[in-house]
Design an enzyme around this catalytic site. Structure first.
Site, PDB file in Angstrom:
ATOM      1  CG  HIS A 120      93.766  54.176  37.687  1.00 13.53           C
ATOM      2  ND1 HIS A 120      94.783  54.660  36.932  1.00 13.53           N
ATOM      3  CD2 HIS A 120      94.034  54.155  38.703  1.00 13.53           C
ATOM      4  CE1 HIS A 120      95.590  54.985  37.936  1.00 13.53           C
ATOM      5  NE2 HIS A 120      95.321  54.401  39.167  1.00 13.53           N
ATOM      6  CG  ASP A 150      95.048  56.051  34.037  1.00 17.60           C
ATOM      7  OD1 ASP A 150      93.905  55.746  34.174  1.00 17.60           O
ATOM      8  OD2 ASP A 150      95.953  55.637  34.683  1.00 17.60           O
ATOM      9  CB  SER A 229      96.797  56.875  40.894  1.00 22.76           C
ATOM     10  OG  SER A 229      97.475  55.655  40.442  1.00 22.76           O
TER      11      SER A 229
END
Length: 400
Positions: A120, A150, A229
Site C-alpha cells: 500500500h 501487503d 509502513s
C-alpha cells in the site's frame, strides 16, 4: 489537517466487540499543506555489525540464509546497540500519487539494491524515491507486489555498494508473546525513528482496506504511526521478524495496537516477487462463518468449532472438489441472516480447524498452487473427507 494524514481506513471488529479503524500507515499529505520532510539524521560512527555485535565482513547474497544462522545464537543487543546496528539499513520511501505525496518506510533486503516495503506504500505510485540515512536520495522502481500480503519489493539501481546493508530475516515462528521488539521507520516523515514494545499476540487476522484477510499477523504495542509502513519490526538479536503495516485506532494515530507481516511470510514471498514480479497464492474458493455456540446449536454440532461454508465460488478448487454451500436461510439472535446446510470444515490435512484463520494460515505456511489437500467436513451430520487440488487465487490487479 489530522484527517489528511490518514491514508486508508477500514472498519473491523476488535477485542470486546469494540469498533476500531485499521489505519494503513503511509503518511499521505498535500504539498501545499506540509513542507518537505527533513533528509534524515547524521550517519552514525559504527561498523555494520551482524546480530550479536560481530562486524559484517562477509559478502551477502540476495537470499538471507547465511545471516539466518546468526541471530539467536549471537548476543542479545540493548536497544541502543540494536538501533546502531540497524539504522543504516532502514530507508525512507517517498511516493507521488496523483497530486499527493506520501512517505513510508522500507529496509534493505540484499546487495543487489532490493528494498522490502508494503504494497500500500507504493500502490498506484507514479514515482518512487528512496532516501538513505545520510540524506542521499535515489529513484527506485517497483519490482514486484503482492496485495494479498501487503508486501512489495522495489529496487534502487546505480547506488554504491557500501550503502547497501541488508538486514537478516529471523524466524517469526519462534516469537513468543511478551518478547521485546523494536520498530524503526519514518513516522510522520521523522526519519530514523525507533520505538520499542513487546509482542502482544501472534496469529492475528488482519482485514485490509482492499477487503483481503492477511493471516498469521503479529500484534505489537511498539508505537507505529503513519509513515512507519514497510519498516522492520526487529527482535533483540538484530533480525527482522516482521514488516510493520497497520494499526487499530479510532483516531488514525497509534493507540497501542500495531500489526506486522511475519518474517516467515516475507521469506516465502519476496524471492518470488524478485524473480517473477508476483506471487501465486493457493486458493480454495469458499466463504462463510466461523462456528459459534449459536450456529453450533442450529446445526446440531457437539462443539462450537469449525468453519461453516455458506458460498462456494464458481470454478474454484472447492467447487471442483464438491464442497457444499448453504441451502436455506436462518435468522440469528442478533437479527442477522445466514445460509446453513453447507459443509462445516473441521480439519485440513489432519490439522484441526477452529475458524477460517486456521485454514488461511495453513495454506500460507505450507501449501502452493497445485498441491492437494484433504478437508474433513461435517455434512448432514456425517463426518467425511474431501480431496481438493488448490488453484491460484485470482489476482485483483489483473481481474476485470
Amino acid at each position: 489537517m489530522r484527517a489528511s494524514l490518514i491514508a486508508i481506513i477500514v472498519v473491523v471488529g476488535v477485542v470486546a466487540s469494540l469498533l476500531a479503524y485499521y489505519n494503513y500507515n503511509i503518511n499521505l499529505f498535500n504539498p501545499s499543506q506540509v513542507s518537505s520532510p527533513q533528509p534524515g539524521v547524521q550517519e552514525g560512527n559504527h561498523v555494520n555489525a551482524q546480530p550479536g555485535g560481530v562486524p559484517n565482513t562477509a559478502e551477502q547474497t540476495g537470499m538471507q540464509s547465511s545471516q539466518e544462522e546468526q541471530g539467536r545464537e549471537g548476543r542479545r543487543l540493548t536497544l541502543t546497540e540494536l538501533f546502531k546496528y540497524a539504522e543504516q539499513s532502514v530507508v525512507q520511501i517517498s511516493v507521488q500519487k496523483g497530486s499527493a505525496r506520501g512517505i513510508g518506510s522500507g529496509f534493505i533486503y540484499d546487495l543487489q539494491g532490493h528494498v522490502v516495503t508494503n504494497y500500500h506504500v507504493v500502490e498506484n505510485a507514479s514515482r518512487v524515491n528512496v532516501t538513505f540515512l545520510d540524506g542521499t536520495e535515489y529513484r527506485a522502481r517497483v519490482v514486484g507486489v503482492d496485495p494479498y500480503t501487503d508486501i512489495a519489493v522495489i529496487k534502487v539501481d546505480d547506488v554504491s555498494r557500501d550503502k547497501l546493508r541488508p538486514l537478516p530475516l529471523g524466524d517469526s515462528s519462534k516469537l513468543e508473546v511478551g518478547e521485546q521488539v523494536a520498530a524503526i521507520g519514518n513516522p510522520f516523515g521523522l526519519s530514523g525513528s525507533m520505538t520499542s514494545g513487546i509482542v502482544s499476540q501472534l496469529g492475528r487476522m488482519l482485514e485490509t482496506a482492499n477487503g483481503f484477510n492477511i493471516p498469521d499477523v503479529i500484534q505489537t504495542d511498539a508505537a507505529i504511526n503513519p509513515g512507519n509502513s514497510g519498516g522492520p519490526l526487529l527482535n533483540m538479536y538484530g533480525e527482522v521478524v516482521g514488516v510493520n503495516t497497520a494499526i487499530a485506532s479510532r483516531t488514525g494515530e497509534f493507540a497501542g495496537i500495531g500489526f506486522a507481516i511475519p518474517s516467515n511470510t516475507v521469506k516465502r514471498i519476496v524471492p518470488v516477487l524478485i524473480e517473477e514480479g508476483k506471487y501465486r497464492h493457493p486458493w480454495l474458493g469458499v466463504s462463510g462463518r466461523d462456528v459459534n455456540a449459536e450456529i453450533a446449536e442450529i446445526l446440531g454440532l457437539k462443539e462450537a468449532r469449525g468453519f461453516l461454508v455458506i458460498d462456494v465460488v464458481a470454478n474454484s478448487a472447492a467447487e471442483k472438489a464438491g464442497i457444499k454451500g448453504g441451502s436455506r436461510t436462518v435468522t440469528l439472535s442478533d437479527g442477522s441472516m445466514i445460509k446453513v446446510g453447507g459443509d462445516v470444515i473441521i480439519a485440513i490435512d489432519g490439522n484441526p480447524v477452529r475458524k477460517i484463520n486456521d485454514i488461511l494460515v495453513y495454506l500460507q505456511r505450507a501449501k502452493s498452487v497445485g498441491d492437494q489437500i484433504t478437508l474433513t467436513v461435517v455434512r448432514d451430520g456425517n463426518v467425511m473427507d474431501v480431496r481438493a487440488t488448490l488453484l491460484e487465487r485470482p489476482n485483483p490487479l489483473e481481474s476485470p
